[in-house]
Write a protein that holds these residues in place. Structure first.
Motif, mmCIF file in Angstrom:
data_model
loop_
_atom_site.group_PDB
_atom_site.id
_atom_site.type_symbol
_atom_site.label_atom_id
_atom_site.label_comp_id
_atom_site.label_asym_id
_atom_site.label_seq_id
_atom_site.Cartn_x
_atom_site.Cartn_y
_atom_site.Cartn_z
ATOM 1 N N ALA A 13 0.837 -1.202 0.000
ATOM 2 C CA ALA A 13 0.000 0.000 0.000
ATOM 3 C C ALA A 13 0.873 1.255 0.000
ATOM 4 O O ALA A 13 0.626 2.201 -0.759
ATOM 5 C CB ALA A 13 -0.942 -0.005 1.205
ATOM 6 N N ASP A 14 1.905 1.264 0.830
ATOM 7 C CA ASP A 14 2.797 2.428 0.861
ATOM 8 C C ASP A 14 3.508 2.606 -0.476
ATOM 9 O O ASP A 14 3.715 3.738 -0.936
ATOM 10 C CB ASP A 14 3.837 2.288 1.985
ATOM 11 N N ALA A 36 1.126 4.223 -2.850
ATOM 12 C CA ALA A 36 0.953 5.639 -2.503
ATOM 13 C C ALA A 36 2.153 6.454 -2.965
ATOM 14 O O ALA A 36 2.003 7.577 -3.476
ATOM 15 C CB ALA A 36 0.750 5.786 -0.999
ATOM 16 N N LEU A 37 3.347 5.892 -2.830
ATOM 17 C CA LEU A 37 4.553 6.627 -3.230
ATOM 18 C C LEU A 37 4.699 6.697 -4.750
ATOM 19 O O LEU A 37 5.240 7.668 -5.277
ATOM 20 C CB LEU A 37 5.797 5.992 -2.590
ATOM 21 N N ILE A 38 4.235 5.671 -5.450
ATOM 22 C CA ILE A 38 4.241 5.736 -6.915
ATOM 23 C C ILE A 38 3.291 6.841 -7.378
ATOM 24 O O ILE A 38 3.596 7.634 -8.262
ATOM 25 C CB ILE A 38 3.859 4.373 -7.531
ATOM 26 N N GLN A 39 2.139 6.896 -6.712
ATOM 27 C CA GLN A 39 1.158 7.949 -7.008
ATOM 28 C C GLN A 39 1.792 9.336 -6.788
ATOM 29 O O GLN A 39 1.596 10.256 -7.565
ATOM 30 C CB GLN A 39 -0.035 7.774 -6.070
ATOM 31 N N ILE A 43 8.510 4.293 -10.118
ATOM 32 C CA ILE A 43 8.650 3.086 -9.297
ATOM 33 C C ILE A 43 9.971 3.109 -8.537
ATOM 34 O O ILE A 43 10.034 2.771 -7.356
ATOM 35 C CB ILE A 43 8.540 1.822 -10.175
ATOM 36 N N SER A 44 11.033 3.546 -9.210
ATOM 37 C CA SER A 44 12.328 3.509 -8.517
ATOM 38 C C SER A 44 12.404 4.584 -7.437
ATOM 39 O O SER A 44 12.960 4.342 -6.355
ATOM 40 C CB SER A 44 13.498 3.589 -9.492
ATOM 41 N N ALA A 45 11.812 5.750 -7.689
ATOM 42 C CA ALA A 45 11.796 6.777 -6.632
ATOM 43 C C ALA A 45 10.967 6.303 -5.441
ATOM 44 O O ALA A 45 11.341 6.511 -4.278
ATOM 45 C CB ALA A 45 11.227 8.086 -7.175
ATOM 46 N N ALA A 46 9.846 5.640 -5.731
ATOM 47 C CA ALA A 46 9.012 5.119 -4.651
ATOM 48 C C ALA A 46 9.790 4.082 -3.835
ATOM 49 O O ALA A 46 9.763 4.089 -2.605
ATOM 50 C CB ALA A 46 7.741 4.501 -5.230
ATOM 51 N N LEU A 49 -9.405 1.773 -1.148
ATOM 52 C CA LEU A 49 -10.133 0.750 -0.382
ATOM 53 C C LEU A 49 -9.269 0.221 0.766
ATOM 54 O O LEU A 49 -9.746 0.043 1.893
ATOM 55 C CB LEU A 49 -10.554 -0.399 -1.304
ATOM 56 N N TYR A 50 -7.998 -0.010 0.494
ATOM 57 C CA TYR A 50 -7.104 -0.490 1.550
ATOM 58 C C TYR A 50 -7.020 0.534 2.695
ATOM 59 O O TYR A 50 -7.095 0.172 3.875
ATOM 60 C CB TYR A 50 -5.703 -0.781 0.984
#
Lengths: 121, 121
Positions: free
Chosen positions: B25-26, B29-32, B37-40, B91-92
């Motif tokens: 989930a985190d 959220a970080l990709i968002q 993906i790599s920064a997340a 939802l999560y």
């Protein structure tokens, strides 16, 4: 509609990093049931050492021990939950049940978003 | 009264063994937030390989992908949540919040049963 189901696994993380999760809760329940730390560990396919180590963690988590054990003695040992242990286990189960109920609609929606398996198996 | 606090970590375990928990989930959220993906992954101190592997798991969990990535291209890649990804993350988070609220009284009691630290620190 989806045939999928899901369940929640709840970990309570205390402010000092102490954790009460499904594994420790199941161990407490099995000690209550079997009257033995090693029997409880065996039922979870856990080594004797691991079961005792978790009991050590559990006994340090609250103001008093959750598990009382009598090593040796006439009956060759045995263990039981203290009143506090029984209360902590009951509270954990209540958090589990309340969470599953509170998240019911969202979990149903998530199950519905999974791959549709209705056509096959 | 106790000064202790605690928080819940929720793992949703689907019937086929697929899991959606706090780490995934985190990551969503970080990709968002970062569009990458790599920064997340870096923000979670996770290897590039691990982050991509979790995205692979996430994208196989529901009927369609949760994360869309463009490797290379004019902007050198980048990733974003799909509409489904944003819904699953929401939802999560709702399950998390509903659980914490539903278990509030029991968690307060558990916090109160911990070692009293009011005398020192």
């Amino acid at each position: 509609m989806s045939d999928h189901t899901s369940r929640l696994r709840i970990r309570i993380v205390f402010d000092d990093g102490g954790v009460l999760g499904p594994g420790k809760a199941d161990l407490l329940a099995l000690i209550q049931e079997t009257g033995s730390i090693s029997a409880a560990g065996r039922a979870m396919e856990m080594s004797y050492k691991r079961a005792w180590s978790l009991v050590g963690e559990l006994n340090a988590l609250f103001y008093a021990p959750l598990v009382e054990s009598a090593r040796g003695g006439a009956k060759g040992g045995g263990a039981m939950l203290t009143l506090l242990g029984a209360e902590v286990l009951a509270l954990y189960r209540q958090v589990e049940a309340a969470s599953a109920e509170a998240g019911h609609a969202e979990l149903a929606r998530l199950n519905g978003l999974r791959v549709d398996m209705s056509g096959g198996k």
